[in-house]
Design a protein around this motif. Structure first.
Motif, PDB file in Angstrom:
ATOM      1  N   ASP A 162     -18.344   1.590 -15.509  1.00 36.54           N
ATOM      2  CA  ASP A 162     -16.875   1.599 -15.441  1.00 36.54           C
ATOM      3  C   ASP A 162     -16.360   1.156 -14.064  1.00 36.54           C
ATOM      4  N   ILE A 163     -17.242   1.129 -13.066  1.00 33.35           N
ATOM      5  CA  ILE A 163     -16.779   0.862 -11.691  1.00 33.35           C
ATOM      6  C   ILE A 163     -16.111  -0.510 -11.605  1.00 33.35           C
ATOM      7  N   VAL A 164     -16.792  -1.541 -12.063  1.00 36.04           N
ATOM      8  CA  VAL A 164     -16.231  -2.894 -11.972  1.00 36.04           C
ATOM      9  C   VAL A 164     -14.972  -3.052 -12.837  1.00 36.04           C
ATOM     10  N   PRO A 165     -14.963  -2.555 -14.107  1.00 38.93           N
ATOM     11  CA  PRO A 165     -13.716  -2.647 -14.886  1.00 38.93           C
ATOM     12  C   PRO A 165     -12.524  -1.941 -14.230  1.00 38.93           C
ATOM     13  N   VAL A 166     -12.757  -0.811 -13.559  1.00 35.24           N
ATOM     14  CA  VAL A 166     -11.646  -0.133 -12.862  1.00 35.24           C
ATOM     15  C   VAL A 166     -11.104  -1.037 -11.747  1.00 35.24           C
ATOM     16  N   ILE A 167     -12.000  -1.684 -11.023  1.00 38.03           N
ATOM     17  CA  ILE A 167     -11.557  -2.606  -9.956  1.00 38.03           C
ATOM     18  C   ILE A 167     -10.785  -3.775 -10.563  1.00 38.03           C
ATOM     19  N   GLU A 168     -11.334  -4.345 -11.645  1.00 35.04           N
ATOM     20  CA  GLU A 168     -10.690  -5.508 -12.286  1.00 35.04           C
ATOM     21  C   GLU A 168      -9.296  -5.160 -12.794  1.00 35.04           C
ATOM     22  N   THR A 169      -9.201  -4.017 -13.492  1.00 41.68           N
ATOM     23  CA  THR A 169      -7.903  -3.590 -14.036  1.00 41.68           C
ATOM     24  C   THR A 169      -6.890  -3.409 -12.912  1.00 41.68           C
ATOM     25  N   THR A 170      -7.333  -2.767 -11.826  1.00 41.37           N
ATOM     26  CA  THR A 170      -6.429  -2.514 -10.706  1.00 41.37           C
ATOM     27  C   THR A 170      -5.960  -3.820 -10.071  1.00 41.37           C
ATOM     28  N   LEU A 171      -6.915  -4.725  -9.837  1.00 38.94           N
ATOM     29  CA  LEU A 171      -6.561  -6.013  -9.214  1.00 38.94           C
ATOM     30  C   LEU A 171      -5.584  -6.782 -10.098  1.00 38.94           C
ATOM     31  N   ALA A 172      -5.761  -6.662 -11.431  1.00 44.83           N
ATOM     32  CA  ALA A 172      -4.915  -7.419 -12.360  1.00 44.83           C
ATOM     33  C   ALA A 172      -3.482  -6.894 -12.389  1.00 44.83           C
ATOM     34  N   CYS A 173      -3.303  -5.556 -12.270  1.00 44.31           N
ATOM     35  CA  CYS A 173      -1.937  -5.032 -12.388  1.00 44.31           C
ATOM     36  C   CYS A 173      -1.271  -4.804 -11.038  1.00 44.31           C
ATOM     37  N   HIS A 174      -1.992  -5.121  -9.964  1.00 41.73           N
ATOM     38  CA  HIS A 174      -1.418  -4.961  -8.634  1.00 41.73           C
ATOM     39  C   HIS A 174      -0.618  -6.211  -8.271  1.00 41.73           C
ATOM     40  N   THR A 175       0.635  -6.037  -7.877  1.00 43.11           N
ATOM     41  CA  THR A 175       1.442  -7.206  -7.494  1.00 43.11           C
ATOM     42  C   THR A 175       1.220  -7.524  -6.022  1.00 43.11           C
ATOM     43  N   ALA A 176       0.943  -8.777  -5.766  1.00 44.68           N
ATOM     44  CA  ALA A 176       0.538  -9.188  -4.423  1.00 44.68           C
ATOM     45  C   ALA A 176       1.689  -9.126  -3.428  1.00 44.68           C
ATOM     46  N   ALA A 177       1.388  -8.604  -2.278  1.00 49.35           N
ATOM     47  CA  ALA A 177       2.344  -8.580  -1.162  1.00 49.35           C
ATOM     48  C   ALA A 177       1.521  -8.401   0.093  1.00 49.35           C
ATOM     49  N   ASP A 178       1.264  -9.489   0.805  1.00 51.21           N
ATOM     50  CA  ASP A 178       0.398  -9.400   1.982  1.00 51.21           C
ATOM     51  C   ASP A 178       0.981  -8.436   3.014  1.00 51.21           C
ATOM     52  N   PRO A 179       0.158  -7.478   3.491  1.00 52.32           N
ATOM     53  CA  PRO A 179       0.673  -6.487   4.438  1.00 52.32           C
ATOM     54  C   PRO A 179       1.152  -7.139   5.732  1.00 52.32           C
ATOM     55  N   SER A 180       2.326  -6.715   6.173  1.00 55.04           N
ATOM     56  CA  SER A 180       2.923  -7.324   7.359  1.00 55.04           C
ATOM     57  C   SER A 180       2.633  -6.523   8.624  1.00 55.04           C
ATOM     58  N   ASP A 181       2.359  -5.242   8.477  1.00 52.78           N
ATOM     59  CA  ASP A 181       1.980  -4.422   9.635  1.00 52.78           C
ATOM     60  C   ASP A 181       1.098  -3.269   9.143  1.00 52.78           C
ATOM     61  N   ILE A 182       0.640  -2.459  10.080  1.00 55.77           N
ATOM     62  CA  ILE A 182      -0.369  -1.448   9.720  1.00 55.77           C
ATOM     63  C   ILE A 182       0.224  -0.361   8.804  1.00 55.77           C
ATOM     64  N   ALA A 183       1.505  -0.048   8.983  1.00 50.80           N
ATOM     65  CA  ALA A 183       2.141   0.942   8.102  1.00 50.80           C
ATOM     66  C   ALA A 183       2.148   0.430   6.667  1.00 50.80           C
ATOM     67  N   HIS A 184       2.378  -0.860   6.524  1.00 53.44           N
ATOM     68  CA  HIS A 184       2.369  -1.506   5.213  1.00 53.44           C
ATOM     69  C   HIS A 184       0.973  -1.415   4.582  1.00 53.44           C
ATOM     70  N   VAL A 185      -0.065  -1.558   5.396  1.00 51.19           N
ATOM     71  CA  VAL A 185      -1.448  -1.441   4.904  1.00 51.19           C
ATOM     72  C   VAL A 185      -1.658  -0.054   4.287  1.00 51.19           C
TER      73      VAL A 185
END
Ligand code: MG
Length: 396
Positions: free
Chosen positions: A350-373
């Protein structure tokens, strides 16, 4: 000529901390252990306090800190005992410390890594998750604050040595290769992967390490994180970084130059070796370790990575191509999935499918500063936890 190094060792009772202190033990005249931090192992810390007599000790866990205080009450020592993540970050930037060994595993180490870099320290980095999650923000902060980052990860330390430093001329380098042992399931039938237990996954053939990195070595997520780490540290696009399965972990990494020359780094599978290299720079420290014998070994074997056995590696390359946000999400979702596997909430498969599912539903927004990270990391963890719950429901 050798100056004395004033050390803070974060994750002192873990694998990296123990190997660091094993090097220090062999060169007591060169090192002063100013501060030690660990999570909850107060008995392990008690032994280290008696041996190294640091100024400050931090335990993340309050009960453990209390137990250590009681145990030290009769020792007439003036060691300061502090509690919690703020105190760990404080020793990483303490004025008496010049070199910080970052041996805390996972994203949990980022705060102290950031503190060390922001204070311009020499950072010996074993905590690859901190770099993968914060990416170029960490490197830019290091440059801005005059900090030096030296990789302790054996493959990256090997690359560092082959390249002669972190800023080798990129035009002269054609490819980098990282080797992977293949972990404990290199020859196991993938049809049986569903029944892999945490105990089996934590039994690494070559290296003795913590539980999280052991699981990452079995799935090859570790190597995926290392590809991202190498791309960041050595400023490579990533498409020019290869991974080869090399079961004995004798060759740690290779650099191919544009003229066809290849430099490889070989050494015993002992973390004290890369740690001694980084601690001693620019000198070489003598080290009492078992020596590598190529005659005993006889041969060096290499194999391609089987994508069916190790689907996680491709996820890491895809994350690297997608951007910093995807690298952060890969790391955070993996940490959640691995913990769920270690807690027996999900299966190994299940480890890889959990990563895949998360990556798929996560909307991209490159972190602009450390608080954002930190905000993005929390957001990804919530998505990954939801994916864990879904996998459990499906399995039930
Ligand atoms: Mg490594």
């Amino acid at each position: 000529m050798s100056a004395v190094t004033h050390l803070a060792v974060l994750g002192a009772t873990g694998s990296i901390g123990q190997h660091t202190l094993a090097v220090v033990r062999q060169h007591r005249e060169r090192f002063v252990v100013e501060a030690l931090a660990a999570n909850a192992d107060w008995q392990g810390m008690l032994a280290l306090v008696r041996e190294f007599v640091p100024r400050t000790v931090v335990l993340n866990d309050a009960d453990a800190a209390l137990a250590l205080r009681e145990a030290l009450a009769s020792h007439h020592t003036d060691v300061r005992i502090e509690v919690g993540a703020d105190a760990v970050a404080a020793i990483a930037r303490a004025p008496e410390v010049d070199t910080v060994v970052a041996g805390i595993s996972g994203f949990a180490g980022l705060r102290s890594v950031w503190a060390a870099v922001s204070a311009g320290k020499r950072l010996l980095l074993a905590n690859k998750e901190a770099l993968v999650a914060s990416g170029r923000l960490l490197l830019a902060q290091a440059r801005a604050c005059g900090a030096t980052i030296l990789p302790l990860d054996s493959e990256h330390n090997a690359l560092y040595q082959c390249l002669g430093g972190i800023t080798a001329c990129p035009k002269q380098v054609a490819r980098l290769t990282l080797t992977a042992s293949g972990g404990p399931f290199r020859t196991r039938d993938p049809a049986t992967f569903g029944s892999i237990t945490p105990e089996e996954a934590c039994k690494h053939p070559n290296w003795s390490m913590g539980r999280k990195i052991s699981v990452d070595s079995a799935t090859l997520v570790n190597k995926g994180l290392e590809v991202i780490e190498a791309a960041l540290l050595f400023d490579r696009p990533g498409t020019d970084i290869d991974v080869l399965i090399h079961p004995t972990s004798t060759v740690h990494a290779l650099v191919e130059f544009v003229d066809g020359s290849v430099l490889a780094h070989l050494g015993p599978s002992n973390m004290s070796v890369p740690i001694a290299h980084a601690l001693g720079l620019p000198e070489r420290l003598t080290l009492d370790v078992e020596r590598l014998s190529l005659l005993t070994l006889g041969r060096l074997e290499f194999f391609p990575v089987d994508p069916v056995r190790y689907p996680a590696l491709q996820l890491a390359y895809a994350a690297l191509a997608a951007g910093q946000d995807a690298c952060l999400a890969l790391n955070a979702s993996n940490e959640v999935a691995v913990q769920a596997f270690l807690d027996r909430r999900i299966a190994y498969t299940d480890i890889v499918p959990v990563i895949e599912t998360t990556l798929a539903c996560h909307t991209a927004a490159d972190p602009s500063d450390i608080a954002h990270v930190f905000a993005l990391d929390g957001e990804v963890r919530r998505l990954a936890e939801a994916a864990v719950v879904t996998r459990r429901r499906r399995a039930a």
